[in-house]
Design a protein around this motif. Structure first.
Motif, mmCIF file in Angstrom:
data_model
loop_
_atom_site.group_PDB
_atom_site.id
_atom_site.type_symbol
_atom_site.label_atom_id
_atom_site.label_comp_id
_atom_site.label_asym_id
_atom_site.label_seq_id
_atom_site.Cartn_x
_atom_site.Cartn_y
_atom_site.Cartn_z
ATOM 1 N N LEU A 295 0.903 -1.098 -0.014
ATOM 2 C CA LEU A 295 0.162 -0.183 -0.137
ATOM 3 C C LEU A 295 0.930 1.072 -0.045
ATOM 4 C CD1 LEU A 295 -2.924 1.334 1.075
ATOM 5 C CD2 LEU A 295 -1.924 0.570 3.176
ATOM 6 N N ILE A 296 0.630 2.107 -0.901
ATOM 7 C CA ILE A 296 0.907 3.358 -0.894
ATOM 8 C C ILE A 296 -0.066 4.251 -0.654
ATOM 9 C CG2 ILE A 296 2.176 5.353 -1.888
ATOM 10 C CD1 ILE A 296 4.029 3.470 -3.489
ATOM 11 N N SER A 297 -0.175 5.016 0.543
ATOM 12 C CA SER A 297 -1.386 5.852 0.513
ATOM 13 C C SER A 297 -0.919 7.245 1.245
ATOM 14 C CB SER A 297 -2.447 5.426 1.392
ATOM 15 O OG SER A 297 -2.328 5.669 2.746
ATOM 16 N N HIS A 298 -1.695 8.409 0.805
ATOM 17 C CA HIS A 298 -1.326 9.673 1.103
ATOM 18 C C HIS A 298 -2.327 10.308 2.103
ATOM 19 C CE1 HIS A 298 1.104 9.369 -2.328
ATOM 20 N NE2 HIS A 298 0.277 9.785 -3.120
ATOM 21 N N THR A 299 -1.896 10.883 2.870
ATOM 22 C CA THR A 299 -2.665 11.742 4.048
ATOM 23 C C THR A 299 -2.294 13.240 4.264
ATOM 24 O OG1 THR A 299 -2.310 9.598 5.242
ATOM 25 C CG2 THR A 299 -3.723 11.298 6.642
ATOM 26 N N SER A 307 3.029 10.991 1.808
ATOM 27 C CA SER A 307 2.761 9.200 1.534
ATOM 28 C C SER A 307 3.310 8.599 2.559
ATOM 29 C CB SER A 307 3.419 9.041 0.004
ATOM 30 O OG SER A 307 4.786 9.060 0.160
ATOM 31 N N ASN A 308 2.789 7.347 2.731
ATOM 32 C CA ASN A 308 3.393 6.444 3.479
ATOM 33 C C ASN A 308 3.274 5.053 2.747
ATOM 34 O OD1 ASN A 308 0.979 4.738 4.688
ATOM 35 N ND2 ASN A 308 0.563 6.619 4.890
ATOM 36 N N THR A 309 4.334 4.073 2.858
ATOM 37 C CA THR A 309 4.512 3.048 2.093
ATOM 38 C C THR A 309 4.708 2.052 2.853
ATOM 39 O OG1 THR A 309 5.725 4.024 0.440
ATOM 40 C CG2 THR A 309 6.032 1.716 0.354
ATOM 41 N N SER A 310 3.917 0.805 2.833
ATOM 42 C CA SER A 310 3.853 -0.307 3.766
ATOM 43 C C SER A 310 3.469 -1.552 3.137
ATOM 44 C CB SER A 310 3.035 0.085 4.929
ATOM 45 O OG SER A 310 1.555 -0.023 4.465
ATOM 46 N N ILE A 311 3.853 -2.687 3.841
ATOM 47 C CA ILE A 311 3.515 -3.997 3.225
ATOM 48 C C ILE A 311 2.972 -4.849 4.384
ATOM 49 C CG2 ILE A 311 5.157 -4.131 1.181
ATOM 50 C CD1 ILE A 311 6.877 -5.639 2.602
ATOM 51 N N ALA A 326 3.018 -5.964 9.582
ATOM 52 C CA ALA A 326 3.129 -4.820 8.829
ATOM 53 C C ALA A 326 4.258 -4.263 9.140
ATOM 54 C CB ALA A 326 2.000 -3.872 9.294
ATOM 55 N N TRP A 327 4.949 -4.015 7.798
ATOM 56 C CA TRP A 327 6.113 -3.163 7.698
ATOM 57 C C TRP A 327 6.166 -1.758 7.307
ATOM 58 C CZ3 TRP A 327 5.673 -8.509 6.694
ATOM 59 C CH2 TRP A 327 6.506 -9.393 7.327
ATOM 60 N N MET A 328 6.699 -1.094 7.836
ATOM 61 C CA MET A 328 6.577 0.422 7.104
ATOM 62 C C MET A 328 7.910 0.717 6.544
ATOM 63 S SD MET A 328 6.366 4.194 8.662
ATOM 64 C CE MET A 328 6.419 5.441 7.246
ATOM 65 N N GLU A 340 9.614 11.364 9.412
ATOM 66 C CA GLU A 340 8.685 11.313 10.817
ATOM 67 C C GLU A 340 7.166 11.537 10.404
ATOM 68 O OE1 GLU A 340 10.782 14.173 13.548
ATOM 69 O OE2 GLU A 340 12.326 12.627 13.865
ATOM 70 N N ARG A 341 6.701 12.378 9.546
ATOM 71 C CA ARG A 341 5.679 12.932 9.136
ATOM 72 C C ARG A 341 4.990 11.597 8.453
ATOM 73 N NH1 ARG A 341 5.004 17.910 5.855
ATOM 74 N NH2 ARG A 341 7.100 18.109 5.848
ATOM 75 N N SER A 342 5.918 11.005 7.625
ATOM 76 C CA SER A 342 5.449 9.687 7.066
ATOM 77 C C SER A 342 5.058 8.641 7.847
ATOM 78 C CB SER A 342 6.579 9.267 5.877
ATOM 79 O OG SER A 342 5.987 8.053 5.243
ATOM 80 N N ARG A 343 5.684 8.544 8.806
ATOM 81 C CA ARG A 343 5.373 7.541 10.070
ATOM 82 C C ARG A 343 4.114 7.829 10.528
ATOM 83 N NH1 ARG A 343 7.315 5.965 15.238
ATOM 84 N NH2 ARG A 343 7.164 3.778 15.290
#
Ligand code: FES
Ligand code: FE
Length: 425
Positions: A295-299, A307-311, A326-328, A340-343
């Motif tokens: 997943l790449i999603s934007h907030t 964006s944040n990227t995770s599997i 879940a791995w970020m 930090e903001r992505s996290r």
């Protein structure tokens, strides 16, 4: 009454018709199917076990489960990564009981045999006395497990005859490049792990092709204005490739949600077409068969689109139970503040306490519960997967079969088609 393996396969052939959009509910509620799945799917294909950045230094190791059995993944002093069955070759004690650490020598807690992180047996206590110096250590190394990497993603398999990982991923690599090959990526912290009372296939099904649920299940988030354009438009593409893999690309997006500083790095690692997809990305959600979703999603946080990227892996631990791991990921060369903001954006949305995650896991649990009721047990109920059956594929810059919006169930049909291929082999 219990069915034999042959009877189950015959029954699957009679009742599961992915191409027609017919999937019976008992696939999520029957123990015999679950057991057969372990043998035919999880012991046969490539299964995700971790990312190279989780063992960044020489001597680093971690223990992981590969389809229910413990393995040790090590990085040796030549920077080579290995995987071993987590069992001492003397009398079968579990050799390593820590989740992770750094050491080049593993000493068995039972009789004290020690193994290097290359798998070689190097120490046997009192061997002159006990074996007359005659024990052949060269035949007692740890059992190697087949492990291959794609862009840092480590997959293992118990199947000696499995095709090479790159072939198994096939055309889907084009999209995985955008996910984790766009820059040097690293996993942030230890993976989050939590248990959900759901059959694992509900998770894969949801991520591989279910864009349709977002406007209802996650409706409240749109109302809060926390996603771009505050809508869950169906705009974008749904794409699948061979072997059951598939994804949904939300596009277009006028704002670049990745660190501006890294544009050159992205361009170096991606083709112009891939870079174009990345820069217009609104979100990207998909699944590598069988159970590795991403997943790449934007907030929007404080007026910045991040964006944040995770599997995440839907690890089956029972018919109606899975561990979600879940791995970020972040770009290693991104500014500290951006990381930090992505996290923050990840934790807010798709961590165990995240707003999306909570919505989804409610649904997963209830579907699984219903699938184990009396009606599915009598094998009368089928789900409807016919959405988009009438549509023709569209043009897209990347490989695979693409549809020019996300509201179709073509990817789920493709997922179950491959699942059936393996199950009935
Ligand atoms: Fe490991 Fe004996 S079982 S040393
Ligand atoms: Fe969802």
């Amino acid at each position: 009454e219990e069915m034999s393996k042959e009877q189950v396969i015959e029954y699957l052939n009679e009742t599961v018709k992915p191409e027609e959009g017919v999937i019976p509910a008992y696939l999520l509620g029957d123990q015999t199917v679950y057991d057969l799945e372990h043998e035919k799917v999880f012991l046969k294909t490539w299964i995700f076990v971790g990312h190279e950045s989780e063992v960044p230094h020489k001597g680093d190791f971690m223990t992981r489960e590969l389809s229910g059995y413990s393995i040790i993944i090590t990085r040796d002093n030549n920077d080579e990564i290995h995987a071993f069955y987590n069992m001492c070759t003397h009398r079968g004690m579990k050799l390593c009981r820590a989740d992770k650490g750094n050491k080049s020598l593993f000493t068995c807690p039972y009789h004290g045999f020690s193994f290097k992180n290359t798998g070689d047996l190097v120490g046997v206590p009192l061997q002159k006395d006990t074996y007359g110096g005659k024990i052949d250590r060269s035949k007692m190394g740890l059992h190697q497990v087949r492990l291959e990497s794609y862009k840092g993603l480590l997959f293992g398999t118990w199947n000696d005859h499995a095709e090479p990982l790159e072939d198994f991923l096939g055309d889907f690599r084009w999209y995985l490049d955008i996910l984790v090959g766009r820059a040097e990526m690293e996993v942030v912290g230890a993976p989050q792990r939590f248990v959900v009372h759901s059959n694992w296939k509900v998770g894969s099904d949801n991520f591989v092709g279910d864009s349709y649920h977002t406007m209802v299940t996650h409706g409240s988030i749109a109302k809060l204005g926390m996603v771009p354009n505050a809508t869950y438009s169906k705009r974008g593409f749904q794409i699948h490739t061979e072997n059951g893999h598939g994804l949904n690309l939300g596009t277009p997006n006028p704002d670049f949600a990745f660190p501006e500083e890294l544009k050159d790095e992205y361009k170096r690692n991606l083709s112009p077409d891939q870079y174009e997809v990345l820069s217009n990305l609104k979100n990207m959600i998909g699944n590598v068969f069988p159970n590795l979703s991403f997943l790449i999603s934007h907030t929007k946080i404080k007026d910045h689109l991040i964006s944040n990227t995770s599997i995440r892996m839907w690890r089956p631990i029972g018919l109606n139970k899975m561990e979600v791991i879940a791995w970020m990921f972040v770009e290693k060369n991104a500014p500290k503040e951006w990381k930090e903001r992505s996290r923050d954006s990840f934790i807010l949305t798709f961590s165990p306490s995240g707003i999306f995650e909570q919505d989804d896991t409610e649904v997963f649990t209830d579907i699984t519960e219903a699938a184990q009721g009396a009606m599915p047990f009598q094998k009368k109920l089928t789900y409807n997967y016919t959405m988009g059956l009438h549509r023709e594929p569209a043009e897209f810059v990347g490989p695979g079969v693409a549809y020019d919006d996300k509201f179709t169930e073509a990817n789920q049909r493709n997922f179950y088609k491959y699942w059936m291929e393996l199950m009935t082999k």
